[in-house]
Design a protein around this motif. Structure first.
Motif, mmCIF file in Angstrom:
data_model
loop_
_atom_site.group_PDB
_atom_site.id
_atom_site.type_symbol
_atom_site.label_atom_id
_atom_site.label_comp_id
_atom_site.label_asym_id
_atom_site.label_seq_id
_atom_site.Cartn_x
_atom_site.Cartn_y
_atom_site.Cartn_z
ATOM 1 N N ARG A 1 -6.267 1.572 -4.187
ATOM 2 C CA ARG A 1 -5.494 0.723 -3.280
ATOM 3 C C ARG A 1 -5.879 0.954 -1.825
ATOM 4 N N LEU A 2 -6.148 2.199 -1.464
ATOM 5 C CA LEU A 2 -6.644 2.472 -0.108
ATOM 6 C C LEU A 2 -7.964 1.747 0.129
ATOM 7 N N GLY A 3 -8.836 1.774 -0.855
ATOM 8 C CA GLY A 3 -10.115 1.083 -0.735
ATOM 9 C C GLY A 3 -9.940 -0.407 -0.519
ATOM 10 N N GLN A 4 -8.967 -1.015 -1.220
ATOM 11 C CA GLN A 4 -8.699 -2.431 -1.022
ATOM 12 C C GLN A 4 -8.240 -2.706 0.415
ATOM 13 N N ALA A 5 -7.364 -1.837 0.923
ATOM 14 C CA ALA A 5 -6.872 -2.011 2.290
ATOM 15 C C ALA A 5 -8.005 -1.848 3.301
ATOM 16 N N VAL A 6 -8.861 -0.848 3.090
ATOM 17 C CA VAL A 6 -9.987 -0.636 3.995
ATOM 18 C C VAL A 6 -10.928 -1.837 3.966
ATOM 19 N N SER A 7 -11.147 -2.389 2.788
ATOM 20 C CA SER A 7 -12.016 -3.563 2.670
ATOM 21 C C SER A 7 -11.457 -4.739 3.470
ATOM 22 N N THR B 1 -6.276 8.464 -8.274
ATOM 23 C CA THR B 1 -7.237 7.383 -8.486
ATOM 24 C C THR B 1 -6.622 6.033 -8.124
ATOM 25 N N THR B 2 -5.380 5.821 -8.538
ATOM 26 C CA THR B 2 -4.698 4.568 -8.195
ATOM 27 C C THR B 2 -4.519 4.445 -6.689
ATOM 28 N N ALA B 3 -4.065 5.527 -6.054
ATOM 29 C CA ALA B 3 -3.882 5.499 -4.601
ATOM 30 C C ALA B 3 -5.209 5.249 -3.897
ATOM 31 N N GLY B 4 -6.282 5.898 -4.389
ATOM 32 C CA GLY B 4 -7.592 5.710 -3.788
ATOM 33 C C GLY B 4 -8.085 4.284 -3.913
ATOM 34 N N TRP C 1 -10.453 13.818 -4.314
ATOM 35 C CA TRP C 1 -10.018 13.037 -5.477
ATOM 36 C C TRP C 1 -9.731 11.581 -5.122
ATOM 37 N N LEU C 2 -9.496 11.303 -3.856
ATOM 38 C CA LEU C 2 -9.279 9.928 -3.423
ATOM 39 C C LEU C 2 -10.586 9.167 -3.218
ATOM 40 N N LEU C 3 -11.593 9.854 -2.669
ATOM 41 C CA LEU C 3 -12.805 9.172 -2.219
ATOM 42 C C LEU C 3 -13.552 8.390 -3.294
ATOM 43 N N PRO C 4 -13.733 8.942 -4.499
ATOM 44 C CA PRO C 4 -14.484 8.158 -5.483
ATOM 45 C C PRO C 4 -13.879 6.777 -5.726
ATOM 46 N N LEU D 1 0.824 -1.206 0.000
ATOM 47 C CA LEU D 1 0.000 0.000 0.000
ATOM 48 C C LEU D 1 0.858 1.256 0.000
ATOM 49 N N ASP D 2 1.948 1.255 0.754
ATOM 50 C CA ASP D 2 2.837 2.422 0.799
ATOM 51 C C ASP D 2 3.388 2.778 -0.577
ATOM 52 N N ALA D 3 3.578 1.783 -1.426
ATOM 53 C CA ALA D 3 4.153 2.020 -2.754
ATOM 54 C C ALA D 3 3.167 2.696 -3.697
ATOM 55 N N TYR D 4 1.919 2.829 -3.262
ATOM 56 C CA TYR D 4 0.908 3.528 -4.045
ATOM 57 C C TYR D 4 0.422 4.814 -3.355
ATOM 58 N N ALA D 5 0.240 4.741 -2.014
ATOM 59 C CA ALA D 5 -0.437 5.825 -1.307
ATOM 60 C C ALA D 5 0.420 6.535 -0.275
#
Length: 390
Positions: free
Chosen positions: A321-327, A316-319, A350-353, A267-271
């Protein structure tokens, strides 16, 4: 059971009851002794005695009679903030933030100082933190306030003995901050604690955020790395080695970009800030290594707001990946809420969508000093757990 043990047991029960009264008054002030007795299950005589002691200790104050009551007016209670202060200091890769609050949580000061992180010469990180701690406490004691505790928040794993085991974005390993702090603070009588920054972000959210009081809560903190502070069953989760919540090293894509830890697709490598800035602002490092991320974050927000395709693609990519981690976190821990904070707050539009295509969360309402505020609040949490000042 010996007489001493009986005395100790009774003392512990009284301390627990005093703390219960304090907690109720903090949440429900102004309130009466009758309100406290009804809510805590303690009898009125016990509450009267406990309140009297808390008034004597200057932890509570009476605010005047309650209106709209039949019979003799009841005196209302509130926390007495003025005699005390709690201090929190956040160590980030490019700044130090110090916050002091009184007993009620009202902010007494908020200072921010530049801090070069990885560029700090050997031996200087602890001296810089200690110097700031010394200046803050001197100001507060000069006002006649008593310090309840000081907590330093660091972006890394902290052992049970308060040693910073590993803070990769600062280049710290097995660093003991306490000797420098003890010297700067003149061997204080109050507790000095070192704690992970995401843990303190969730403490702040649990006390003052949108989901305050939620027994199961996660704060996802953006910075040089991504960390998660976890409240489960009303308690902070630290893990056996102080490494709980290291979501930045969840491997989301084995074939993804190289992470600082040596694996690919974390995740750090994206966000994490370094990766996000590299992807969104390819020219950011043209003038050398970045030591202050604030200007780059402001430029990223401006470019995203203007519709720049490179900036939007990185966010968008960071968002996503964040969504995957939150899931993943939500499936594992079933929190009532996941709160997005830290550097992610300003980038949330811009991250939330992309995040919400994978999982649901809310954006923190707290200001940029939330981690330092949570650090200061840790001393107040200990107070409400029964560690009352003499």
């Amino acid at each position: 059971m010996s007489g001493n043990r009986v005395i100790s047991s009774l003392t512990d029960v009284r301390a627990t009851n005093l703390a219960a009264v304090l907690r109720h008054v903090r949440v429900h002030a102004p309130c009466s002794r009758t309100d406290v007795a009804s809510a805590t299950g303690l009898n009125k005589a016990t509450v009267t005695s406990l309140v009297g002691e808390l008034l004597d200790r200057r932890l509570l104050r009476e605010t005047g009679p309650a209106g709209n009551r039949i019979g003799r007016p009841a005196s209302l209670l509130a926390l007495e903030g003025r005699p005390f202060a709690a201090v929190g200091i956040e160590v980030a890769v490019d700044y130090l933030t110090a916050v002091a609050v009184d007993l009620s949580g009202s902010r007494l000061l908020s200072w921010r100082r530049s801090f070069p992180g990885l560029g700090t010469p050997a031996g200087r990180p602890e001296s810089a933190v200690a110097a700031l701690a010394g200046r803050v406490t001197a100001k507060l004691t000069g006002q006649g306030r008593r310090i309840l505790g000081l907590t330093v928040a660091v972006p890394g794993a902290v052992a049970a003995d308060d040693t910073v085991r590993f803070a990769p974005h600062l280049g710290w390993a097995d660093l003991d901050l306490r000797p420098a702090l003890a010297k700067a603070l003149h061997d204080p009588a109050y507790d000095v604690v070192i704690e992970n920054d995401a843990n303190l972000a969730v403490v702040a959210e649990h006390r003052s955020g949108t989901h305050a009081g939620a027994p199961d809560l996660i704060a996802l903190l953006g910075g040089a790395g991504v960390g998660a502070g976890i409240i489960a069953g009303g308690r902070l989760v630290r893990g056996d080695r102080g490494r709980a919540g290291r979501v930045g090293h969840l491997q989301l894509e084995p074939g993804g970009p190289l992470c600082r830890c040596g694996r690919h697709g974390c995740l750090d490598a994206y966000a994490g800030l370094p990766a996000l800035i590299r992807a969104a602002l390819p020219d950011a490092a043209d003038d050398g290594p970045i030591t202050d991320y604030a200007p780059e974050l402001a430029r990223l927000a401006t470019m995203a707001g203007a519709g720049d395709p490179t900036a939007l693609a990185a966010l968008t990519t960071a968002g996503r990946r964040l969504g995957q981690a939150v899931s993943l976190l939500s499936d594992l821990l079933d929190p009532r809420a996941v709160v997005l904070g830290g550097t992610f707050t300003d980038l949330a539009p811009w991250l939330l969508p992309a995040v919400e295509a994978e999982a649901k969360l809310t954006v923190s309402i707290m200001d940029p000093a939330a981690v330092a505020t949570g650090a200061a609040a840790l001393a107040l949490e200990n107070l409400e757990a029964g560690a009352l000042p003499s």
